[in-house]
Each structure stands twice: as C-alpha cells, then as structure tokens.
Design a protein around this motif. Structure first.
Motif, PDB file in Angstrom:
ATOM      1  N   LEU A  17     -13.420  -1.469   4.435  1.00 31.24           N
ATOM      2  CA  LEU A  17     -12.441  -0.603   5.073  1.00 31.24           C
ATOM      3  C   LEU A  17     -11.363  -0.161   4.089  1.00 31.24           C
ATOM      4  O   LEU A  17     -10.814   0.913   4.198  1.00 31.24           O
ATOM      5  N   GLY A  18     -11.069  -1.062   3.162  1.00 32.98           N
ATOM      6  CA  GLY A  18      -9.926  -0.810   2.304  1.00 32.98           C
ATOM      7  C   GLY A  18     -10.206   0.085   1.110  1.00 32.98           C
ATOM      8  O   GLY A  18      -9.311   0.696   0.578  1.00 32.98           O
ATOM      9  N   ARG A 212       0.716  -1.095  -1.095  1.00 29.98           N
ATOM     10  CA  ARG A 212      -0.259  -0.235  -0.457  1.00 29.98           C
ATOM     11  C   ARG A 212      -1.542  -0.164  -1.264  1.00 29.98           C
ATOM     12  O   ARG A 212      -1.623  -0.650  -2.382  1.00 29.98           O
ATOM     13  N   ARG A 216      -2.778   5.094   0.588  1.00 34.39           N
ATOM     14  CA  ARG A 216      -2.964   4.664   1.981  1.00 34.39           C
ATOM     15  C   ARG A 216      -2.497   3.230   2.166  1.00 34.39           C
ATOM     16  O   ARG A 216      -2.264   2.507   1.206  1.00 34.39           O
ATOM     17  N   TRP A 218      -3.154  -0.692   3.361  1.00 33.54           N
ATOM     18  CA  TRP A 218      -4.282  -1.628   3.366  1.00 33.54           C
ATOM     19  C   TRP A 218      -4.780  -1.693   4.811  1.00 33.54           C
ATOM     20  O   TRP A 218      -3.983  -1.813   5.738  1.00 33.54           O
ATOM     21  N   ARG A 219      -6.090  -1.605   4.981  1.00 34.47           N
ATOM     22  CA  ARG A 219      -6.648  -1.594   6.332  1.00 34.47           C
ATOM     23  C   ARG A 219      -7.498  -2.846   6.527  1.00 34.47           C
ATOM     24  O   ARG A 219      -8.322  -3.175   5.676  1.00 34.47           O
ATOM     25  N   ALA A 233      -9.493  -2.100  13.859  1.00 33.85           N
ATOM     26  CA  ALA A 233      -8.870  -2.240  12.545  1.00 33.85           C
ATOM     27  C   ALA A 233      -7.372  -1.986  12.694  1.00 33.85           C
ATOM     28  O   ALA A 233      -6.930  -1.401  13.686  1.00 33.85           O
ATOM     29  N   SER A 235      -3.930  -0.872  10.174  1.00 33.64           N
ATOM     30  CA  SER A 235      -3.403  -0.514   8.855  1.00 33.64           C
ATOM     31  C   SER A 235      -2.079  -1.234   8.667  1.00 33.64           C
ATOM     32  O   SER A 235      -1.160  -1.054   9.465  1.00 33.64           O
ATOM     33  N   ARG A 332      -1.040  -0.027  17.289  1.00 30.45           N
ATOM     34  CA  ARG A 332      -1.499  -0.226  15.923  1.00 30.45           C
ATOM     35  C   ARG A 332      -3.024  -0.271  15.785  1.00 30.45           C
ATOM     36  O   ARG A 332      -3.546  -0.200  14.677  1.00 30.45           O
ATOM     37  N   GLU A 334      -6.841   0.618  15.625  1.00 33.33           N
ATOM     38  CA  GLU A 334      -7.644   1.793  15.301  1.00 33.33           C
ATOM     39  C   GLU A 334      -9.113   1.456  15.552  1.00 33.33           C
ATOM     40  O   GLU A 334      -9.566   0.388  15.140  1.00 33.33           O
TER      41      GLU A 334
END
Ligand code: ADP
Ligand code: MG
Length: 360
Positions: A17-18, A212, A216, A218-219, A233, A235, A332, A334
């Motif tokens: 994801l990240g 970060r 973006r 961090w997810r 997920a 972020s 928050r 996702e």
C-alpha cells in the motif's frame, strides 16, 4: 509460525500500500528485527544509505535491549522486579523501566482496571508465558480464582524514583499489553534524534510513522481478523500511530474453543466477545494499552472506556463480525478494493467525566 506468517502479511500489506514503484523514487532502507514475539520492520526513506543504515541498526539494538529488559518470563530487569515483589523486597530499575511503569499506572487507572499490567500471574496460568501457544489442560479454576481474589494491581506498586516494590505480593508485572507501543515510541524518538524524517516502524500491524512517504502519507492496512486480507486502510499523518489488539493470533485452543491471550482481570478469564480493536492516536504506549483495555471492556462498554482513556479514533470488531467505528475513525477509513467488506456501524462515545489518575 502462523504468527510470523501473519506478521509478514501485515508487513507486505504495508509495503504494497505504501510504495508505488517509480524509477525516480528516493531510496528506501528496510531492516527487520524479531522481538516482542513479532517481526518488527523498520523502513527509512529518502536518506543516504549510510545514515539510514546506522539509524536502523541503532533502532534494532534499542529494541533488542528493551525486549530483554522488559521480558515477562525470561531473566532480565523485569524478571528481577517480579522476583523481588514475590519475596516482599525492593528492586532497582533503570529510568526507562521506571517511566514505563509509571505510564502503566496512569493507563491502568484510566482504564478502570481493565488494562492491568500486574496480572502476569494470570497470563502465566493460562500458559502464555511461552514462545509457542499453550496446549493441554486448561488452568485450574481454583488457582485462577485465588489469584483474582488477591487482586494484583499496578496501583499496588510503590515507585520511588528508580526503586520499585509492591504492597501486594500477588503482583507480577507483564508489560505485553503495551510494551510494543512503549518500545516503538522510544524507537521513533531515537530515529528523530538521529535526524531521520521519514520512516515507519511496523510491528506486525502496530505502527508508528515519522514524516511522510514522499508526497503522500504512509498508508497502513487494518487486518481482517476472520479472513486473509484487510478490512480497510488508513493514511497516517506524520507522528501518528495505529495499534491493533487481536484475539485471533495468540490463543489457546481446547475442546474446539479458543482462549485468547487478553485476560479480564476481574474474572481471570480470556476475553471472548471482541476479536479486534484498532486505536489511532499520537502515542504508541497509550494506543497499545487502550486497544487491550477496550478488548476487555467488551461490545457494550468499550465506548465509555475509550472516552476514559482519551482515545476517540477506534475500530472494534466483535466475534460475530460486527464492525463498529467512532465517527473520528469512520472519517479515516479508506476501502482497499472498491468497497468495505461489511457495513460499518458508527458509534459515538458517551459524554462522561475523565477519571482522575496520575503516574505517581
Ligand atoms: P497484541 O500482542 O496482539 O498486540 P495486546 O497488545 O492486547 O495484543 O497484548 C496482549 C498481551 O498483554 C498478553 O499477551 C499479555 O501479556 C498482556 N495482557 C493480557 N491481558 C491483559 C490486560 N487485561 N491488561 C494488560 N495486559 C494484558
Ligand atoms: Mg495492547
């Protein structure tokens, strides 16, 4: 083995994801260390390799040190404290452990005794003081009842600077409910002190982030406790943390029933109704402790406990697969692939007075 596989899965989820592979992406250094019963991944981004490597090695050393100092059943600083308490003696600890014990006292009080790092005796009776999941007979109900009656509480500790003793000889400290959070907070602090700006510390889905991921955030994925995969997920903004207490990883299986490693200090029994609690916050120690406390609180009481512990961004999954989130958490979340797995209920925290608690 299963736990290691799950930890790896979480690490991969984070990576997948990240990171978007692009040729001009700045370098990313990855290190792993196996401590606190889990694989901890350290990811440092956008630094020259030598600086990143020496910072990662220093974090690894720190985590190893904390792992042995705070271990609940192997010889070490905490083991010495437990041995001294059982004999009615006084033990000397370092500043770091003294600070964690004080923090534990504050969090235990705020949780109304649901987060209780003094119940090492109960955790041991259930067989969780071992590297492999317990098997065989269930603990003797009289032994459990005797220990519950002795009411070991972290509030029984007398912490005078770095001297520790207990008014109650039944106290046996087990920091497992917040050790990862406390350790990752110290590790994040050390990374900052070493000039690292963008990094992630990921202990099998328990995460502290610095800075970060390029342009973006961090997810991070929140694991689905029932099936291989993730519920959603999140972020994370710079300095945020995400902690999950799961009852699906470490458990005792007996006669077709599962007994989780989170224990209700009032009954002496493992919690049953909640399988996973995720807390988003800015302090790993608090988020980790709160996730454990809310698991004990159960499906009805967790909102009041969350309020009392000052954590308003929470996701709870019960044994029936019901997913509940506070409004702050709902905002928050996702979806990972198109949609959320099932409906997510929004639960508002009640307006109650914060308990008066202190570290002293
Ligand atoms: P995980 O290790 O899955 O992140 P937790 O953070 O909830 O889960 O920690 C569980 C550990 O906390 C147990 O293995 C035990 O060492 C300890 N523990 C169990 N019950 C409690 C409790 N009621 N309060 C504080 N610590 C607990
Ligand atoms: Mg915890």
């Amino acid at each position: 083995m299963k736990r290691l596989a799950l930890a790896l899965c979480a690490a991969l989820a984070l990576g997948a994801l990240g990171a978007i592979a692009a040729s001009r992406e700045p370098p990313e250094l990855r290190e792993t260390v196996y401590v606190f019963g889990t694989l901890i991944e350290i990811v440092i981004r956008g630094e020259n390799e030598a600086k990143a490597r020496s910072a990662a090695v220093a974090v690894g050393d720190l985590l190893q040190e904390l792992h042995s100092d705070w271990h609940a059943w192997r010889p070490g600083q905490l083991g010495d404290v437990n041995a001294a308490i059982a004999k009615g003696d006084l033990a000397k600890v370092d500043d770091r452990l003294a600070a964690v014990l004080r923090e534990g006292r504050l969090l235990g009080c705020e949780s109304g005794g649901l987060f209780e790092p003094a119940i090492g005796g109960l955790v041991g009776l259930w067989g969780f003081h071992a590297d492999t999941p317990p098997e065989g007979a269930l603990p003797d109900t009289r032994d459990l009842a005797d220990l519950v009656r002795a009411r070991p509480q972290i509030a029984d500790l007398i912490i005078d600077d770095t001297s520790v003793s207990s008014r109650n000889p039944a106290v046996q400290l087990d920091l497992g409910g917040f050790a990862k959070g406390a350790a990752l907070d110290l590790a994040a602090e050390q990374l900052r002190a070493n000039g690292i700006q963008d990094a992630v510390l990921n202990a099998g889905g328990d995460v502290n982030v610095l800075g970060r991921h390029g342009g973006r955030a961090w997810r991070v994925a929140i694991r689905d406790p029932f099936v291989w995969g993730a519920v959603a997920a999140v972020s994370l903004a710079p300095g945020e943390v995400l902690y999950t207490s799961g009852n699906y990883e470490r458990y005792f299986e007996h006669g077709g029933a599962r007994f989780a490693h989170i224990i209700d200090p009032l009954t002496g029994k493992p919690v049953q109704d909640i399988v996973s609690v995720t807390v988003l916050g800015r302090n790993g120690t608090r988020a980790d402790a709160a996730a454990t406390a809310l698991s004990v609180a159960g499906p009805e009481a967790w909102p009041a406990t969350a309020r009392a512990m000052g954590t308003d961004t929470v996701l709870v999954i019960d044994r029936h697969g019901r997913i509940m989130a506070t409004p702050a958490m709902r905002d928050r979340l996702e979806p990972i692939a198109g949609d959320f797995p099932t409906q997510i209920e929004t639960v508002t925290l009640p307006d109650i007075e914060q308990p008066e608690c202190s570290r002293g």
